[in-house]
Motif scaffolding. Structure first.
Motif, PDB file in Angstrom:
ATOM      1  N   ALA A  59      48.714 -72.137 -55.233  1.00  0.00           N
ATOM      2  CA  ALA A  59      49.816 -73.094 -55.127  1.00  0.00           C
ATOM      3  C   ALA A  59      50.705 -72.991 -56.360  1.00  0.00           C
ATOM      4  O   ALA A  59      50.219 -72.823 -57.480  1.00  0.00           O
ATOM      5  CB  ALA A  59      49.274 -74.511 -54.997  1.00  0.00           C
ATOM      6  N   PHE A  60      51.999 -73.096 -56.128  1.00  0.00           N
ATOM      7  CA  PHE A  60      53.003 -73.121 -57.185  1.00  0.00           C
ATOM      8  C   PHE A  60      53.957 -74.267 -56.926  1.00  0.00           C
ATOM      9  O   PHE A  60      54.185 -74.646 -55.777  1.00  0.00           O
ATOM     10  CB  PHE A  60      53.826 -71.814 -57.187  1.00  0.00           C
ATOM     11  CG  PHE A  60      53.158 -70.660 -57.847  1.00  0.00           C
ATOM     12  CD1 PHE A  60      53.426 -70.348 -59.169  1.00  0.00           C
ATOM     13  CD2 PHE A  60      52.260 -69.879 -57.150  1.00  0.00           C
ATOM     14  CE1 PHE A  60      52.811 -69.274 -59.789  1.00  0.00           C
ATOM     15  CE2 PHE A  60      51.638 -68.803 -57.756  1.00  0.00           C
ATOM     16  CZ  PHE A  60      51.913 -68.499 -59.081  1.00  0.00           C
ATOM     17  N   ASP A  61      54.529 -74.796 -57.995  1.00  0.00           N
ATOM     18  CA  ASP A  61      55.667 -75.704 -57.898  1.00  0.00           C
ATOM     19  C   ASP A  61      56.893 -74.890 -58.298  1.00  0.00           C
ATOM     20  O   ASP A  61      56.855 -74.170 -59.302  1.00  0.00           O
ATOM     21  CB  ASP A  61      55.510 -76.899 -58.833  1.00  0.00           C
ATOM     22  CG  ASP A  61      54.479 -77.895 -58.343  1.00  0.00           C
ATOM     23  OD1 ASP A  61      54.193 -77.908 -57.122  1.00  0.00           O
ATOM     24  OD2 ASP A  61      53.949 -78.660 -59.161  1.00  0.00           O
ATOM     25  N   SER A  62      57.959 -75.000 -57.496  1.00  0.00           N
ATOM     26  CA  SER A  62      59.134 -74.180 -57.757  1.00  0.00           C
ATOM     27  C   SER A  62      60.402 -74.899 -57.329  1.00  0.00           C
ATOM     28  O   SER A  62      60.382 -75.730 -56.425  1.00  0.00           O
ATOM     29  CB  SER A  62      59.015 -72.856 -56.986  1.00  0.00           C
ATOM     30  OG  SER A  62      60.132 -72.030 -57.231  1.00  0.00           O
ATOM     31  N   ASN A  63      61.494 -74.520 -58.000  1.00  0.00           N
ATOM     32  CA  ASN A  63      62.824 -74.992 -57.602  1.00  0.00           C
ATOM     33  C   ASN A  63      63.553 -73.971 -56.744  1.00  0.00           C
ATOM     34  O   ASN A  63      64.693 -74.209 -56.338  1.00  0.00           O
ATOM     35  CB  ASN A  63      63.666 -75.302 -58.850  1.00  0.00           C
ATOM     36  CG  ASN A  63      63.172 -76.542 -59.569  1.00  0.00           C
ATOM     37  OD1 ASN A  63      62.852 -77.542 -58.933  1.00  0.00           O
ATOM     38  ND2 ASN A  63      63.088 -76.470 -60.884  1.00  0.00           N
ATOM     39  N   LEU A  64      62.936 -72.835 -56.498  1.00  0.00           N
ATOM     40  CA  LEU A  64      63.571 -71.783 -55.704  1.00  0.00           C
ATOM     41  C   LEU A  64      63.543 -72.124 -54.219  1.00  0.00           C
ATOM     42  O   LEU A  64      62.638 -72.810 -53.746  1.00  0.00           O
ATOM     43  CB  LEU A  64      62.851 -70.449 -55.915  1.00  0.00           C
ATOM     44  CG  LEU A  64      62.847 -69.875 -57.331  1.00  0.00           C
ATOM     45  CD1 LEU A  64      61.971 -68.627 -57.381  1.00  0.00           C
ATOM     46  CD2 LEU A  64      64.262 -69.558 -57.784  1.00  0.00           C
ATOM     47  N   SER A  65      64.534 -71.609 -53.496  1.00  0.00           N
ATOM     48  CA  SER A  65      64.535 -71.778 -52.042  1.00  0.00           C
ATOM     49  C   SER A  65      63.445 -70.895 -51.439  1.00  0.00           C
ATOM     50  O   SER A  65      62.965 -69.937 -52.073  1.00  0.00           O
ATOM     51  CB  SER A  65      65.891 -71.378 -51.457  1.00  0.00           C
ATOM     52  OG  SER A  65      66.034 -69.960 -51.480  1.00  0.00           O
ATOM     53  N   ALA A  66      63.076 -71.192 -50.216  1.00  0.00           N
ATOM     54  CA  ALA A  66      62.045 -70.407 -49.533  1.00  0.00           C
ATOM     55  C   ALA A  66      62.474 -68.940 -49.404  1.00  0.00           C
ATOM     56  O   ALA A  66      61.655 -68.036 -49.579  1.00  0.00           O
ATOM     57  CB  ALA A  66      61.741 -71.009 -48.170  1.00  0.00           C
ATOM     58  N   LEU A  67      63.742 -68.689 -49.117  1.00  0.00           N
ATOM     59  CA  LEU A  67      64.207 -67.301 -48.982  1.00  0.00           C
ATOM     60  C   LEU A  67      64.222 -66.575 -50.318  1.00  0.00           C
ATOM     61  O   LEU A  67      63.902 -65.387 -50.391  1.00  0.00           O
ATOM     62  CB  LEU A  67      65.573 -67.232 -48.299  1.00  0.00           C
ATOM     63  CG  LEU A  67      65.535 -67.426 -46.773  1.00  0.00           C
ATOM     64  CD1 LEU A  67      66.946 -67.458 -46.194  1.00  0.00           C
ATOM     65  CD2 LEU A  67      64.697 -66.363 -46.082  1.00  0.00           C
ATOM     66  N   GLU A  68      64.569 -67.278 -51.401  1.00  0.00           N
ATOM     67  CA  GLU A  68      64.488 -66.663 -52.737  1.00  0.00           C
ATOM     68  C   GLU A  68      63.035 -66.287 -53.039  1.00  0.00           C
ATOM     69  O   GLU A  68      62.765 -65.208 -53.576  1.00  0.00           O
ATOM     70  CB  GLU A  68      64.992 -67.624 -53.815  1.00  0.00           C
ATOM     71  CG  GLU A  68      66.489 -67.819 -53.835  1.00  0.00           C
ATOM     72  CD  GLU A  68      66.906 -68.905 -54.833  1.00  0.00           C
ATOM     73  OE1 GLU A  68      67.734 -68.590 -55.714  1.00  0.00           O
ATOM     74  OE2 GLU A  68      66.396 -70.047 -54.737  1.00  0.00           O
ATOM     75  N   ILE A  69      62.116 -67.176 -52.690  1.00  0.00           N
ATOM     76  CA  ILE A  69      60.697 -66.894 -52.918  1.00  0.00           C
ATOM     77  C   ILE A  69      60.250 -65.707 -52.072  1.00  0.00           C
ATOM     78  O   ILE A  69      59.546 -64.819 -52.564  1.00  0.00           O
ATOM     79  CB  ILE A  69      59.843 -68.145 -52.631  1.00  0.00           C
ATOM     80  CG1 ILE A  69      60.106 -69.182 -53.734  1.00  0.00           C
ATOM     81  CG2 ILE A  69      58.363 -67.804 -52.534  1.00  0.00           C
ATOM     82  CD1 ILE A  69      59.515 -70.542 -53.458  1.00  0.00           C
ATOM     83  N   LEU A  70      60.667 -65.665 -50.813  1.00  0.00           N
ATOM     84  CA  LEU A  70      60.319 -64.531 -49.953  1.00  0.00           C
ATOM     85  C   LEU A  70      60.808 -63.221 -50.562  1.00  0.00           C
ATOM     86  O   LEU A  70      60.061 -62.240 -50.624  1.00  0.00           O
ATOM     87  CB  LEU A  70      60.904 -64.721 -48.548  1.00  0.00           C
ATOM     88  CG  LEU A  70      60.623 -63.580 -47.572  1.00  0.00           C
ATOM     89  CD1 LEU A  70      59.133 -63.462 -47.271  1.00  0.00           C
ATOM     90  CD2 LEU A  70      61.431 -63.775 -46.286  1.00  0.00           C
ATOM     91  N   ASN A  71      62.053 -63.194 -51.026  1.00  0.00           N
ATOM     92  CA  ASN A  71      62.591 -61.974 -51.645  1.00  0.00           C
ATOM     93  C   ASN A  71      61.756 -61.551 -52.850  1.00  0.00           C
ATOM     94  O   ASN A  71      61.449 -60.369 -53.026  1.00  0.00           O
ATOM     95  CB  ASN A  71      64.050 -62.173 -52.060  1.00  0.00           C
ATOM     96  CG  ASN A  71      64.978 -62.274 -50.871  1.00  0.00           C
ATOM     97  OD1 ASN A  71      64.689 -61.769 -49.790  1.00  0.00           O
ATOM     98  ND2 ASN A  71      66.105 -62.948 -51.062  1.00  0.00           N
ATOM     99  N   ARG A  72      61.381 -62.521 -53.663  1.00  0.00           N
ATOM    100  CA  ARG A  72      60.609 -62.201 -54.871  1.00  0.00           C
ATOM    101  C   ARG A  72      59.187 -61.761 -54.532  1.00  0.00           C
ATOM    102  O   ARG A  72      58.671 -60.835 -55.151  1.00  0.00           O
ATOM    103  CB  ARG A  72      60.608 -63.397 -55.831  1.00  0.00           C
ATOM    104  CG  ARG A  72      61.985 -63.614 -56.439  1.00  0.00           C
ATOM    105  CD  ARG A  72      62.035 -64.786 -57.369  1.00  0.00           C
ATOM    106  NE  ARG A  72      63.423 -65.027 -57.789  1.00  0.00           N
ATOM    107  CZ  ARG A  72      63.759 -65.679 -58.865  1.00  0.00           C
ATOM    108  NH1 ARG A  72      62.830 -66.180 -59.667  1.00  0.00           N
ATOM    109  NH2 ARG A  72      65.024 -65.861 -59.173  1.00  0.00           N
ATOM    110  N   THR A  73      58.552 -62.423 -53.573  1.00  0.00           N
ATOM    111  CA  THR A  73      57.182 -62.021 -53.236  1.00  0.00           C
ATOM    112  C   THR A  73      57.165 -60.647 -52.566  1.00  0.00           C
ATOM    113  O   THR A  73      56.253 -59.852 -52.812  1.00  0.00           O
ATOM    114  CB  THR A  73      56.460 -63.062 -52.342  1.00  0.00           C
ATOM    115  OG1 THR A  73      57.221 -63.293 -51.158  1.00  0.00           O
ATOM    116  CG2 THR A  73      56.235 -64.363 -53.096  1.00  0.00           C
ATOM    117  N   GLN A  74      58.169 -60.336 -51.770  1.00  0.00           N
ATOM    118  CA  GLN A  74      58.227 -58.995 -51.168  1.00  0.00           C
ATOM    119  C   GLN A  74      58.455 -57.931 -52.230  1.00  0.00           C
ATOM    120  O   GLN A  74      57.895 -56.832 -52.144  1.00  0.00           O
ATOM    121  CB  GLN A  74      59.295 -58.938 -50.073  1.00  0.00           C
ATOM    122  CG  GLN A  74      58.849 -59.681 -48.830  1.00  0.00           C
ATOM    123  CD  GLN A  74      59.846 -59.619 -47.686  1.00  0.00           C
ATOM    124  OE1 GLN A  74      61.038 -59.356 -47.873  1.00  0.00           O
ATOM    125  NE2 GLN A  74      59.365 -59.883 -46.483  1.00  0.00           N
ATOM    126  N   ALA A  75      59.237 -58.233 -53.255  1.00  0.00           N
ATOM    127  CA  ALA A  75      59.435 -57.291 -54.369  1.00  0.00           C
ATOM    128  C   ALA A  75      58.123 -57.097 -55.137  1.00  0.00           C
ATOM    129  O   ALA A  75      57.781 -55.966 -55.519  1.00  0.00           O
ATOM    130  CB  ALA A  75      60.541 -57.786 -55.301  1.00  0.00           C
TER     131      ALA A  75
END
Length: 161
Positions: A59-75
């Motif tokens: 689990a993480f707490d984040s201010n990023l949008s879900a799509l920003e997170i998806l882009n980062r996790t795929q990278a």
């Protein structure tokens, strides 16, 4: 801040090290690390392979949008050697799935949250139950504990050392 739950998994290479490295990279790129389940060893789901998966919910707490997170996790997956194949279920160094993004419902051509098959997969429900047994699935309106009890997936899931 939104609390996001992820399922990490992999069955190629040094599985423990790859999961740890994914968490390190996510801590640098996603937000604040909150907690992690134990590691679980699970049989491959949807295909056969000689090496079992290691899975973990984090689990993480984040201010990023879900799509920003998806882009980062795929990278991050790509950095850690993930090769996307045309078949959906196959061996991999690392897989990072967004299970829950707070209690939001997200549906677009790149992302479905909550993950649409959580309730069908013991390898997701065991570590989720360890962390958030009473969390109510925002679509199915049942607790993780109840979803695990009702799950018909019979693949073996066991805590890893």
């Amino acid at each position: 801040m939104t609390r996001i739950y992820f399922l990490l998994g992999g069955n190629i290479g040094n599985r423990e090290e790859l999961l740890s490295e994914a968490v390190r990279k996510m801590t640098n790129q996603i937000g604040e690390f909150v907690h992690a389940s134990s590691l679980y060893e699970t049989e491959p789901w949807g295909f056969t392979h000689e090496q079992n998966f290691l899975n973990q919910v984090i689990a993480f707490d984040s201010n990023l949008s879900a799509l920003e997170i998806l882009n980062r996790t795929q990278a991050i997956e790509k950095e850690l050697g993930r090769v996307r194949k045309t078949t959906q279920y196959c061996e991999r160094t690392i897989d990072i799935d967004i299970l829950f993004y707070g209690d939001e419902l997200i549906e677009n051509d790149r992302l479905s949250v909550p993950h649409p098959r959580i309730h069908e997969r013991s390898f997701a429900l065991f570590p989720l139950e360890e962390l958030i047994p009473d969390f109510i699935h925002p679509v199915l309106k049942k607790s993780i504990k109840t979803l695990k009890k009702e799950c018909t997936d019979e693949l073996k899931v066991k805590k890893f050392n």
